[in-house]
Design an enzyme around this catalytic site. Structure first.
Site, PDB file in Angstrom:
ATOM      1  CE  LYS A  76      40.995  47.455  35.584  1.00 40.69           C
ATOM      2  NZ  LYS A  76      40.978  46.158  36.213  1.00 40.69           N
TER       3      LYS A  76
HETATM    4  C1  LIG Z   1      40.333  45.046  37.026  1.00 38.72           C
HETATM    5  C2  LIG Z   1      40.245  45.054  38.527  1.00 38.72           C
HETATM    6  C3  LIG Z   1      40.653  43.963  39.314  1.00 38.72           C
HETATM    7  C4  LIG Z   1      40.953  42.599  38.734  1.00 38.72           C
HETATM    8  O1  LIG Z   1      42.001  42.536  37.910  1.00 38.72           O
HETATM    9  P1  LIG Z   1      42.061  41.443  36.708  1.00 38.72           P
HETATM   10  O2  LIG Z   1      43.402  41.677  36.156  1.00 38.72           O
HETATM   11  O3  LIG Z   1      40.962  41.776  35.770  1.00 38.72           O
HETATM   12  O4  LIG Z   1      41.901  40.122  37.333  1.00 38.72           O
HETATM   13  C5  LIG Z   1      40.665  44.107  40.683  1.00 38.72           C
HETATM   14  N1  LIG Z   1      40.257  45.243  41.269  1.00 38.72           N
HETATM   15  C6  LIG Z   1      39.814  46.294  40.561  1.00 38.72           C
HETATM   16  C7  LIG Z   1      39.381  47.522  41.287  1.00 38.72           C
HETATM   17  C8  LIG Z   1      39.774  46.230  39.169  1.00 38.72           C
HETATM   18  O5  LIG Z   1      39.291  47.258  38.465  1.00 38.72           O
END
Ligand SMILES: *Cc1c(COP(=O)(O)O)cnc(C)c1O
Length: 441
Positions: free
Chosen positions: A199
């Site tokens: 991210k």
């Molecule tokens: C990555 C993501 C999540 C989940 O987050 P994690 O840290 O991987 O559990 C939730 N919503 C969206 C839109 C994402 O891209």
């Protein structure tokens, strides 16, 4: 011209330069290493001091009163759902095009998702497809600022306010983005986001919940933060249960990640600005090329693309003689660039939301707590069902290196300009590009 011959047919590749660290992510420096080592050497991985410092700094950066660190974004979103009291028989409206963790946790709260279509330009929840899905059971609207693009909050907020339904923002793709001058994560009753390594704001693995609402904050603490479930809880509803997590979950952040998070947050705004500069430059170079359109806000000013997570483009096959995005992407990759057809697949077509009996109720979980057959067969969400063949993931530029970016833009331009040569043996898009395989009836 020889250099205009597609690399797929043996011409020279448009991308010749070594990318160096153009795509390297996350950016980890000695400062991150020192911070993580400090926690490791102290054996403080499961303590709270570093996480709480990170939370305070995050609150100051985000501008909310309360912040709560989680071990994943999935967990933070789960706690946000519990925070707004999503429970038995309730419905949560969510876009069908998103990562599953925007909504799938609702099953474990005995609630059910109702999927809405997306807007073909923003790729976020379509404001016009929300209101007719609201019932007396609707308890939350999940808004995802998808691939960095802020959702159309003016219209969405007006609907939510009219029906007194709380909005949860999933900010996993748009940390610190702006919609009309206001930060993403500041619109809903609560927002939650992923901070995993891919991210834009990467801390290893982690999530953050942010809110100005004391009750939501306390419920989120009570759900999965048993060690804080004493001092943090003032509510008489929750205090009798302190000491054990109501959700039966252990959701606290690992301090190795919190330590990295404190360092990453310091540099985030500058790094996100460089990503935007790089990707905007790519799109500026492709302005006017048939078939290709940027997925971005009108002009970077009071609305932004945040850290532009998973940057993607729009594809208009009708401007390229009907050339499939699959064939287009193949030709771009042959040029040495990056192009992967599609975005997330439509959740409403996945069997988990249609046929799967997860908990042994003797019927599909989606229906157990619903008040009618809420399943959404193919055809109901047309934009979501077709967006895969109209989008592609582009090179994820993390640095502003104009020469390298220009070569990638040249690859895209070259293929678009030579589309006619690709039509003859175009296999078309496979059905899986849009729909989940084996779930079409
Ligand atoms: C990555 C993501 C999540 C989940 O987050 P994690 O840290 O991987 O559990 C939730 N919503 C969206 C839109 C994402 O891209």
């Amino acid at each position: 011209m020889a250099e205009n011959k597609l690399a797929l047919w043996g011409g020279p590749k448009a991308v010749q330069n070594d990318p160096g660290n153009t795509f390297t992510w996350p950016i980890v420096t000695e400062e991150d290493e020192t911070a993580v080592l400090e926690v490791l050497r102290r054996g403080a991985m499961s303590d709270l001091d570093v996480t709480m410092a990170f939370e305070q700094e995050f609150a100051a950066w985000q501008g909310t009163r309360y912040t709560l660190g989680f071990n994943t974004g999935t967990a933070a979103l789960h706690a946000a759902m519990f925070g707004v009291k999503l429970g038995v028989g309730d419905e949560i409206i969510c876009p069908s095009i998103t990562y599953w963790a925007s909504v799938l946790q609702c099953f474990s709260l005995e609630a059910t998702p109702i999927f809405a279509d997306i807007d073909p330009d923003t790729l976020c929840i379509a404001p016009g497809d929300i209101e007719h899905r609201i019932t007396e059971h609707t308890k939350a609207i999940m808004v995802v600022h998808y691939l960095g693009h802020p959702a159309e909050m003016d219209t969405i907020m007006a609907i939510a306010q009219r029906y007194h339904i709380p909005i949860i923002e999933d900010v996993s793709h748009a940390h610190g983005g702006l919609y009309k001058g206001r930060k993403t994560g500041m619109f809903g009753a609560v927002a939650a986001m992923s901070l995993m390594s891919g991210k834009s704001l990467p801390i290893g693995e982690g999530g953050m919940l942010v809110t100005d609402n004391r009750e939501i904050y306390e419920r989120a603490v009570a759900f999965g933060h048993y060690r804080r479930f004493d001092d943090a809880i003032k509510s008489e509803d929750l205090r009798p249960y302190r000491g054990l997590p109501l959700g039966g979950q252990k959701y606290r952040m690992n301090q190795l990640c919190a330590a990295m998070g404190r360092v990453q947050l310091k540099y985030y705004d500058n790094r996100a600005a460089e990503v935007r500069q790089a990707i905007n430059y790519f799109w500026d170079l492709l302005e006017g090329v048939p078939g290709l359109r940027a997925h971005r806000v009108q002009a970077e000013s009071d609305s932004t693309m945040a850290g532009w997570y998973s940057a993607s483009g729009h594809y208009h096959p009708e401007e390229l003689g009907g050339l499939s995005v699959t064939r287009f992407a193949e030709a771009v990759r042959a040029e040495g660039s990056v192009c992967a057809p599609g975005v997330n697949k439509p959740l409403h077509l996945h069997p988990l939301f249609n046929t799967c009996d997860i908990y042994g109720h003797g019927q599909p979980t989606r229906l157990v707590h619903a008040h009618r057959d809420v399943r959404q067969p193919p055809g109901g969400l047309p934009v979501s069902e077709h967006i895969g063949s109209h989008t592609y993931r582009m090179p994820q530029f993390k640095r502003y290196y104009p020469d390298i970016i220009a070569q990638h833009a040249a690859a895209y331009r070259k293929v678009a300009e030579n589309y006619a040569a690709l039509l003859a043996d175009d296999p078309g898009d496979p059905p899986e590009l849009n729909d989940w395989p084996g779930n079409l009836n």
